[in-house]
Structures are given as structure tokens and as C-alpha cells.
Design a protein around this motif. Structure first.
Motif, PDB file in Angstrom:
ATOM      1  N   PHE A   1      38.468  47.956  35.718  1.00 16.71           N
ATOM      2  CA  PHE A   1      37.592  48.520  34.680  1.00 16.71           C
ATOM      3  C   PHE A   1      37.905  50.005  34.457  1.00 16.71           C
ATOM      4  N   ILE A   2      38.046  50.747  35.558  1.00 17.93           N
ATOM      5  CA  ILE A   2      38.325  52.187  35.445  1.00 17.93           C
ATOM      6  C   ILE A   2      39.729  52.430  34.907  1.00 17.93           C
ATOM      7  N   ALA A   3      40.701  51.646  35.406  1.00 19.94           N
ATOM      8  CA  ALA A   3      42.079  51.799  34.923  1.00 19.94           C
ATOM      9  C   ALA A   3      42.174  51.488  33.436  1.00 19.94           C
ATOM     10  N   ALA A   4      41.350  50.550  32.956  1.00 20.39           N
ATOM     11  CA  ALA A   4      41.359  50.207  31.527  1.00 20.39           C
ATOM     12  C   ALA A   4      41.002  51.410  30.670  1.00 20.39           C
TER      13      ALA A   4
ATOM     14  N   ALA B   1      38.476  43.650  29.171  1.00 23.16           N
ATOM     15  CA  ALA B   1      38.689  42.250  29.541  1.00 23.16           C
ATOM     16  C   ALA B   1      40.141  42.008  29.963  1.00 23.16           C
ATOM     17  N   ALA B   2      41.080  42.641  29.265  1.00 21.88           N
ATOM     18  CA  ALA B   2      42.497  42.455  29.589  1.00 21.88           C
ATOM     19  C   ALA B   2      42.817  42.988  30.981  1.00 21.88           C
ATOM     20  N   ALA B   3      42.316  44.185  31.289  1.00 23.95           N
ATOM     21  CA  ALA B   3      42.587  44.775  32.604  1.00 23.95           C
ATOM     22  C   ALA B   3      41.920  43.974  33.713  1.00 23.95           C
ATOM     23  N   ILE B   4      40.686  43.540  33.483  1.00 23.47           N
ATOM     24  CA  ILE B   4      39.976  42.775  34.513  1.00 23.47           C
ATOM     25  C   ILE B   4      40.635  41.414  34.706  1.00 23.47           C
ATOM     26  N   ALA B   5      41.178  40.834  33.631  1.00 22.96           N
ATOM     27  CA  ALA B   5      41.903  39.564  33.766  1.00 22.96           C
ATOM     28  C   ALA B   5      43.119  39.740  34.673  1.00 22.96           C
ATOM     29  N   ILE B   6      43.799  40.880  34.543  1.00 21.08           N
ATOM     30  CA  ILE B   6      44.931  41.176  35.432  1.00 21.08           C
ATOM     31  C   ILE B   6      44.460  41.236  36.879  1.00 21.08           C
ATOM     32  N   THR B   7      43.328  41.895  37.111  1.00 22.88           N
ATOM     33  CA  THR B   7      42.825  42.022  38.493  1.00 22.88           C
ATOM     34  C   THR B   7      42.444  40.662  39.064  1.00 22.88           C
ATOM     35  N   MET B   8      41.876  39.795  38.226  1.00 18.67           N
ATOM     36  CA  MET B   8      41.467  38.492  38.718  1.00 18.67           C
ATOM     37  C   MET B   8      42.672  37.613  39.063  1.00 18.67           C
ATOM     38  N   ILE B   9      43.732  37.701  38.267  1.00 12.61           N
ATOM     39  CA  ILE B   9      44.953  36.947  38.561  1.00 12.61           C
ATOM     40  C   ILE B   9      45.546  37.407  39.892  1.00 12.61           C
TER      41      ILE B   9
ATOM     42  N   MET C   1      46.677  49.375  32.990  1.00 13.69           N
ATOM     43  CA  MET C   1      46.619  50.368  31.925  1.00 13.69           C
ATOM     44  C   MET C   1      47.420  49.919  30.711  1.00 13.69           C
ATOM     45  N   LEU C   2      48.581  49.311  30.942  1.00 13.11           N
ATOM     46  CA  LEU C   2      49.393  48.813  29.829  1.00 13.11           C
ATOM     47  C   LEU C   2      48.663  47.723  29.048  1.00 13.11           C
ATOM     48  N   ALA C   3      48.089  46.757  29.786  1.00 11.87           N
ATOM     49  CA  ALA C   3      47.403  45.639  29.137  1.00 11.87           C
ATOM     50  C   ALA C   3      46.216  46.116  28.308  1.00 11.87           C
ATOM     51  N   SER C   4      45.422  47.028  28.858  1.00 14.87           N
ATOM     52  CA  SER C   4      44.250  47.516  28.131  1.00 14.87           C
ATOM     53  C   SER C   4      44.659  48.378  26.937  1.00 14.87           C
ATOM     54  N   ALA C   5      45.735  49.155  27.101  1.00 15.41           N
ATOM     55  CA  ALA C   5      46.190  50.004  25.994  1.00 15.41           C
ATOM     56  C   ALA C   5      46.596  49.167  24.788  1.00 15.41           C
TER      57      ALA C   5
ATOM     58  N   THR D   1      39.785  43.826  14.095  1.00 18.83           N
ATOM     59  CA  THR D   1      38.355  43.685  13.797  1.00 18.83           C
ATOM     60  C   THR D   1      37.764  44.920  13.133  1.00 18.83           C
ATOM     61  N   GLN D   2      38.500  46.033  13.192  1.00 20.35           N
ATOM     62  CA  GLN D   2      37.993  47.329  12.721  1.00 20.35           C
ATOM     63  C   GLN D   2      36.673  47.687  13.403  1.00 20.35           C
ATOM     64  N   SER D   3      36.623  47.346  14.688  1.00 27.12           N
ATOM     65  CA  SER D   3      35.456  47.670  15.506  1.00 27.12           C
ATOM     66  C   SER D   3      35.940  48.337  16.792  1.00 27.12           C
ATOM     67  N   LEU D   4      35.547  49.586  16.986  1.00 29.92           N
ATOM     68  CA  LEU D   4      35.949  50.303  18.200  1.00 29.92           C
ATOM     69  C   LEU D   4      35.338  49.650  19.433  1.00 29.92           C
ATOM     70  N   LEU D   5      34.088  49.206  19.330  1.00 31.78           N
ATOM     71  CA  LEU D   5      33.409  48.576  20.457  1.00 31.78           C
ATOM     72  C   LEU D   5      34.135  47.306  20.894  1.00 31.78           C
ATOM     73  N   LEU D   6      34.469  46.443  19.935  1.00 31.54           N
ATOM     74  CA  LEU D   6      35.163  45.202  20.278  1.00 31.54           C
ATOM     75  C   LEU D   6      36.540  45.492  20.854  1.00 31.54           C
ATOM     76  N   GLY D   7      37.204  46.499  20.320  1.00 26.84           N
ATOM     77  CA  GLY D   7      38.519  46.865  20.830  1.00 26.84           C
ATOM     78  C   GLY D   7      38.451  47.297  22.288  1.00 26.84           C
ATOM     79  N   MET D   8      37.455  48.120  22.614  1.00 23.52           N
ATOM     80  CA  MET D   8      37.335  48.603  23.989  1.00 23.52           C
ATOM     81  C   MET D   8      36.891  47.482  24.926  1.00 23.52           C
ATOM     82  N   LEU D   9      36.003  46.625  24.462  1.00 26.48           N
ATOM     83  CA  LEU D   9      35.600  45.481  25.293  1.00 26.48           C
ATOM     84  C   LEU D   9      36.797  44.584  25.589  1.00 26.48           C
ATOM     85  N   ALA D  10      37.636  44.385  24.589  1.00 24.38           N
ATOM     86  CA  ALA D  10      38.846  43.579  24.796  1.00 24.38           C
ATOM     87  C   ALA D  10      39.800  44.262  25.773  1.00 24.38           C
ATOM     88  N   GLY D  11      39.894  45.586  25.700  1.00 21.06           N
ATOM     89  CA  GLY D  11      40.727  46.331  26.641  1.00 21.06           C
ATOM     90  C   GLY D  11      40.236  46.169  28.067  1.00 21.06           C
TER      91      GLY D  11
END
Length: 305
Positions: A205-208, A69-77, A43-47, A57-67
Motif C-alpha cells: 500500500f505504501i509503495a503504491a 490494488a495492483a501493488a497489493i495484488a503483487i504482495t499477495m502473489i 511501484m512499477l505496477a501501481s505507477a 475513467t477520468q477519475s483520480l480516485l478510481l485511478g489511485m484505488l486501482a494503483g
């Protein structure tokens, strides 16, 4: 009086949203036979990532996709460390939580030169609120249920989706079979390691969504350690419900009620330390109560035998 009650119940739903996301995320891994102790770090990483990328980027979609990605990267590690390198899952998860508390502040400082929050430094985008077309005109009920952030409605939709996934789909059956007996599942061609990776990925994904709700819905900036133990409280809600999504949501709402009460206590002359500890004291009290109830039930069943 009615107006105060409506506002309070509205607040309960609002503050319960990240807890619902966290509890449902924990249910997925619990059904796979694992405890996801790293929900806090996800949750911290995605926030933070959502705020930084949406602001840049001033793009809400890109911001959420990055969020995401950050949480899923944590899960993969965590998954690679635990299920491939055979590290202790729970120690890795706790280490990740501890690392991200300081790591998010470090990354925030690199981008904003601030260590407290990103307010004023990054023009982050945020998810807006939504009026429910028919419900908003219903007296009392409309004031409680309508006008919440879009992610609040997504949280309660996610409860149904996760329940459906776990109990009505083939992949859900495989998750539950691995959780109940990984050796038996492996004997019929199901890879427990693959299910572990998948369940942790879905949990991330859900925690993000819960993390991005905190920084792009509940607030519109990232603040130092803004999750503030909500990941662990979500775990408590899941444990009370023994991994059942609907029951975990109800437990999360109980903790949300305690959090909302602590917010209202600020209007009175209560010590700030008491207000800060109130939700966590309620968490411990509820867990103790549930443990006592289960012990009493188990004793009664043994006496019958």
C-alpha cells in the motif's frame, strides 16, 4: 546564490519523495523479520495502473484505488508463493521485479501501442501541488517547504503513521514480536503467517503511493522502467536505518540529495554516463561507510569486554 540553494533544497525534497515511500514500506516488513525486495515491482505496477485507469475513467480516485490494488495484488502473489507454497521469498521477489520491468511495457503497449511512455496516448489525471498557508510566506523556508505535490506531504505524514503503527499499537507490537521471535509469538496465539501477509500488504500500500507519485505527480505519464532502481535504493535506506522509519527517511533524503545533485550536474559539462551512475555510486559509498562504522563500533565494544 540563496535562490539557487532554495531551489536545490526544494528539488531534494521533490526527488526524495518516492524514496521515502519505499524506505518506509520496507521498514514495515523488516520489523516483521522479512526483507521486501519487491518494492520496485510494486511501484512499477501501481505507477502504470494508476495512469491507465485514471485516463480511462477520468477519475483520480478510481485511478489511485486501482494503483493500490495492483501493488497489493503483487504482495499477495509473493506472500502466497513464499508463505503458503514455501517458495524462496527473495527469489520470488527478484523474479517479480524482473517480470514487471518487461510486463509493464507489454501492458502499456496493449493499451497505447507505445513502448516508451504513455504521454499523448492516455489523458491521465494527476495529483496537484499544494501551498502551505502559513509557511509559504516565510522567507527561504516557504520556498523550500511550500508548493510541493500533495503526495510529498503524504510521504512525510506516512513516516509518522508507520512509526505510530509499529510502536504505539497492538498490531505493531505483534509485527515486532513476530519479527524478533516467530516461534515465541506463535506460542501465545499470534499467527506468523497472518502477520507476514499483513505486513507485506501494508508495505505494498505504501509503495503504491511512491509509484503513483512518479507517474501522477513527479510526471504526468508512465515511462518505461520509470522507477529506475528507486525500490532498491529505498531498501538501502531501510538497511542503513535497521528498519527504523524516521532514520530510514533521513537516509532516503541523503540518497535524494545525491539524485538532486545529479540533476544539477546536467547543467554542467559532465558526461551523461557519469550523471546516470552518480546516485548509485553514492548509494554504494554510503553503504560501505555505514558498514565500516558498524565494524569499528563492534570492534571497540569487543575490546572493552
Amino acid at each position: 546564490m540563496l535562490d539557487t540553494i532554495v531551489k536545490f533544497l526544494f528539488s531534494v525534497i521533490r526527488v526524495s519523495t518516492p524514496l521515502v515511500f519505499g524506505a518506509v514500506a520496507a521498514c514495515v516488513t523488516r520489523k516483521a523479520g522479512l526483507l521486501n525486495l519487491a518494492i520496485e515491482s510494486m511501484m512499477l505496477a501501481s505507477a502504470l495502473t494508476g495512469v491507465l485507469v485514471s485516463g480511462a475513467t477520468q477519475s483520480l480516485l478510481l485511478g489511485m484505488l486501482a494503483g493500490f490494488a495492483a501493488a497489493i495484488a503483487i504482495t499477495m502473489i509473493i506472500s502466497y508463493s513464499a508463505f503458503v507454497l514455501k517458495c524462496d521469498l527473495y527469489l520470488v521477489s527478484i523474479a517479480m521485479n524482473t517480470a514487471l520491468v518487461g510486463g509493464t511495457v507489454f501492458v502499456m503497449y496493449l493499451f497505447t501501442q507505445q513502448k516508451a511512455n504513455t504521454a499523448g496516448a492516455i489523458p491521465s489525471l494527476f495529483v496537484g501541488s499544494m501551498e502551505l498557508p502559513l509557511i509559504k510566506n516565510i522567507p527561504l523556508l516557504g520556498g523550500i517547504l511550500s508548493g510541493h505535490n500533495v503526495l510529498t506531504y503524504v510521504a512525510f505524514l506516512m513516516v509518522f503513521l508507520v512509526w505510530f503503527l509499529l510502536y504505539k499499537t497492538k498490531i505493531g507490537l505483534r509485527i515486532r514480536s513476530v519479527g524478533e521471535n516467530p516461534q515465541a509469538a506463535e506460542s501465545v496465539g499470534i499467527s506468523p503467517r497472518r502477520i507476514y501477509f499483513l505486513s507485506f500488504g501494508m508495505s505494498g500500500f505504501i509503495a503504491a503511493l511512491g509509484g503513483m507519485y512518479m507517474s501522477m505527480g513527479y510526471l504526468t505519464w508512465f515511462a518505461r522502467d520509470m522507477i529506475a532502481g528507486r525500490g532498491m535504493i529505498s531498501m538501502s535506506a531501510m538497511n542503513i536505518a535497521v528498519g527504523e522509519p524516521v532514520s530510514a527517511t533521513l537516509a532516503a533524503m541523503m540518497f535524494g540529495t545525491a539524485d538532486a545533485l545529479s540533476n544539477y550536474m546536467q547543467l554542467g559539462k559532465f558526461p551523461s554516463e557519469l550523471i546516470s551512475m552518480f546516485p548509485y555510486v553514492c548509494t554504494v559509498a554510503i553503504l560501505v561507510l555505514m558498514a565500516v562504522i558498524r565494524t569499528v563500533k563492534a570492534t571497540a565494544e569487543r575490546n572493552k569486554i
